[in-house]
Design an enzyme around this catalytic site. Structure first.
Site, mmCIF file in Angstrom:
data_model
loop_
_atom_site.group_PDB
_atom_site.id
_atom_site.type_symbol
_atom_site.label_atom_id
_atom_site.label_comp_id
_atom_site.label_asym_id
_atom_site.label_seq_id
_atom_site.Cartn_x
_atom_site.Cartn_y
_atom_site.Cartn_z
ATOM 1 N N ARG A 52 28.743 -0.509 -30.897
ATOM 2 C CA ARG A 52 29.299 -1.436 -29.913
ATOM 3 C C ARG A 52 28.385 -2.638 -29.680
ATOM 4 O O ARG A 52 28.836 -3.763 -29.487
ATOM 5 C CB ARG A 52 29.520 -0.702 -28.595
ATOM 6 C CG ARG A 52 30.911 -0.533 -28.430
ATOM 7 C CD ARG A 52 31.899 0.104 -27.883
ATOM 8 N NE ARG A 52 31.930 1.455 -27.593
ATOM 9 C CZ ARG A 52 32.345 2.404 -28.414
ATOM 10 N NH1 ARG A 52 32.625 2.159 -29.656
ATOM 11 N NH2 ARG A 52 32.428 3.633 -28.010
ATOM 12 N N HIS A 56 29.528 -6.484 -29.757
ATOM 13 C CA HIS A 56 29.381 -7.352 -28.593
ATOM 14 C C HIS A 56 28.482 -8.549 -28.908
ATOM 15 O O HIS A 56 28.673 -9.634 -28.356
ATOM 16 C CB HIS A 56 28.803 -6.563 -27.409
ATOM 17 C CG HIS A 56 29.796 -5.662 -26.745
ATOM 18 N ND1 HIS A 56 29.797 -5.414 -25.386
ATOM 19 C CD2 HIS A 56 30.831 -4.937 -27.253
ATOM 20 C CE1 HIS A 56 30.787 -4.583 -25.079
ATOM 21 N NE2 HIS A 56 31.410 -4.267 -26.199
ATOM 22 N N ASN A 81 28.628 -5.866 -20.793
ATOM 23 C CA ASN A 81 27.472 -5.364 -21.540
ATOM 24 C C ASN A 81 26.590 -4.415 -20.738
ATOM 25 O O ASN A 81 25.631 -3.863 -21.277
ATOM 26 C CB ASN A 81 26.622 -6.544 -22.038
ATOM 27 C CG ASN A 81 27.335 -7.361 -23.100
ATOM 28 O OD1 ASN A 81 28.156 -6.824 -23.847
ATOM 29 N ND2 ASN A 81 27.038 -8.650 -23.172
ATOM 30 N N HIS A 177 36.473 2.947 -31.858
ATOM 31 C CA HIS A 177 36.599 3.776 -30.659
ATOM 32 C C HIS A 177 36.734 5.258 -31.010
ATOM 33 O O HIS A 177 36.885 6.082 -30.108
ATOM 34 C CB HIS A 177 37.806 3.327 -29.819
ATOM 35 C CG HIS A 177 37.572 2.052 -29.070
ATOM 36 N ND1 HIS A 177 38.566 1.391 -28.371
ATOM 37 C CD2 HIS A 177 36.454 1.291 -28.915
ATOM 38 C CE1 HIS A 177 38.070 0.297 -27.816
ATOM 39 N NE2 HIS A 177 36.786 0.209 -28.133
#
Length: 309
Positions: A52, A56, A81, A177
């Site tokens: 992730r 991001h 975040n 995910h």
């Protein structure tokens, strides 16, 4: 270590190239891999955090490790975040790389390599990671406009398309995910007051709803409780996520709408059968990891990932 399909991508794009450190720091990739493996041996849930974190980072200012910079009003402090994990893994890898090859390997490349290694060590396929990125000099919380948990497919497609990623890339990358958890805060409205109806989201499998409501009770401080994004398979990188979405067991609204929208449904259907997901995921990760890459004299090679030199 290869736990699945091995994707030999020799993509050269925007200045990054497979094997960039072959002469300047030949052990770079193995140092990152062994560092990630060491931390995941203690806590496998860090794999999702590292994957992730790369996502991001790339979606804001490009893949330049701007996410890692400490300070007031930096990307790291933006609400999306605040739940990220694994910064200590990147710092550990950087410390070892600075000892072996001072001022050579960028933090941005460590993020890209650690994301790949996290997938492989969670049982997913491998791919070759182009390297040669440099680290950014700007990090602002106001720049953080990531895809959100309540986004429609159209909004998700707009955000991905703006960065050169198509609908297939969208569904493939959201398939990340398959590992990790999310805060109850991000799905409580789906469970108790969907779109102001005082009831649950009707797309949730009715037999699954009580389980979610038990995990995320109403009127309990939702930010402290977490739910697996891939029910029953949260630490294994596989296609179970897509099967859950097909069955109305997508956790976030942005997950479940992928099965409803006719432009994304065929990809969910295909990946739920397992066929090409590992290979396609590697391809889309390479595309994503080349967003806004800084090379040449642009940016710098940080000595410490959390601070500009």
């Amino acid at each position: 270590m290869d736990c699945g399909f091995y994707l030999a991508l020799t993509l050269v794009s925007l200045g990054s190239v497979v094997g960039f450190y072959s002469s300047t720091c030949p052990g770079a990739e193995s140092i990152v891999r062994s560092t990630v493996q060491s931390h995941l041996n203690s806590d496998l849930s860090l794999a999702a955090g590292l994957l992730r974190m790369h996502f991001h980072d790339c979606f804001v200012q490009g893949c330049d490790a701007s996410l890692l910079i400490d300070g007031t009003n930096t990307e790291k402090t933006a609400p999306p975040n605040l739940g990220l994990r694994g910064f200590e893994v990147i710092d550990d890898a950087k410390t070892q790389l600075e000892a072996a090859c001072p001022n050579v390997v960028s933090c941005a490349d460590i993020l890209a390599l650690a994301a790949r290694d996290s997938v492989v060590l969670s049982g997913g396929g491998s791919w070759q990671v182009p390297t040669g990125r440099r680290d950014g000099l700007v990090s602002r919380d106001s720049d953080v406009k990531l895809p959100g948990p309540g986004d429609s497919v159209d909004v998700q497609k707009q955000k991905f398309s703006a960065l050169g990623l198509n609908t297939k890339d969208l569904v493939t990358l959201v398939g990340g995910h398959t590992i990790g958890t999310t805060s109850c805060q991000l799905l409580s409205s789906r469970l108790y007051n969907f779109n102001g109806t005082n009831g649950p989201d009707p797309t949730i499998d009715p037999s699954f709803l009580p389980q979610l409501q038990t995990l995320c009770p109403q009127n309990v401080r939702a930010s402290t409780k977490r739910v697996p994004l891939d029910n029953g398979s949260q630490t294994k990188f596989d296609t179970s996520y897509f099967n859950n979405v097909r069955r109305g067991r997508g956790i976030l609204q942005s997950d479940q709408v992928l099965w409803i929208d006719p432009s994304t449904k065929p990809f969910v259907q295909r990946y739920s059968l397992g066929s090409t997901f590992n290979v396609d995921f590697g391809s889309s990760m390479v595309k994503m990891s080349n967003i806004g890459v800084k090379t040449g004299s642009d940016g710098e090679i940080r000595k410490k990932c959390s601070a500009i030199n």
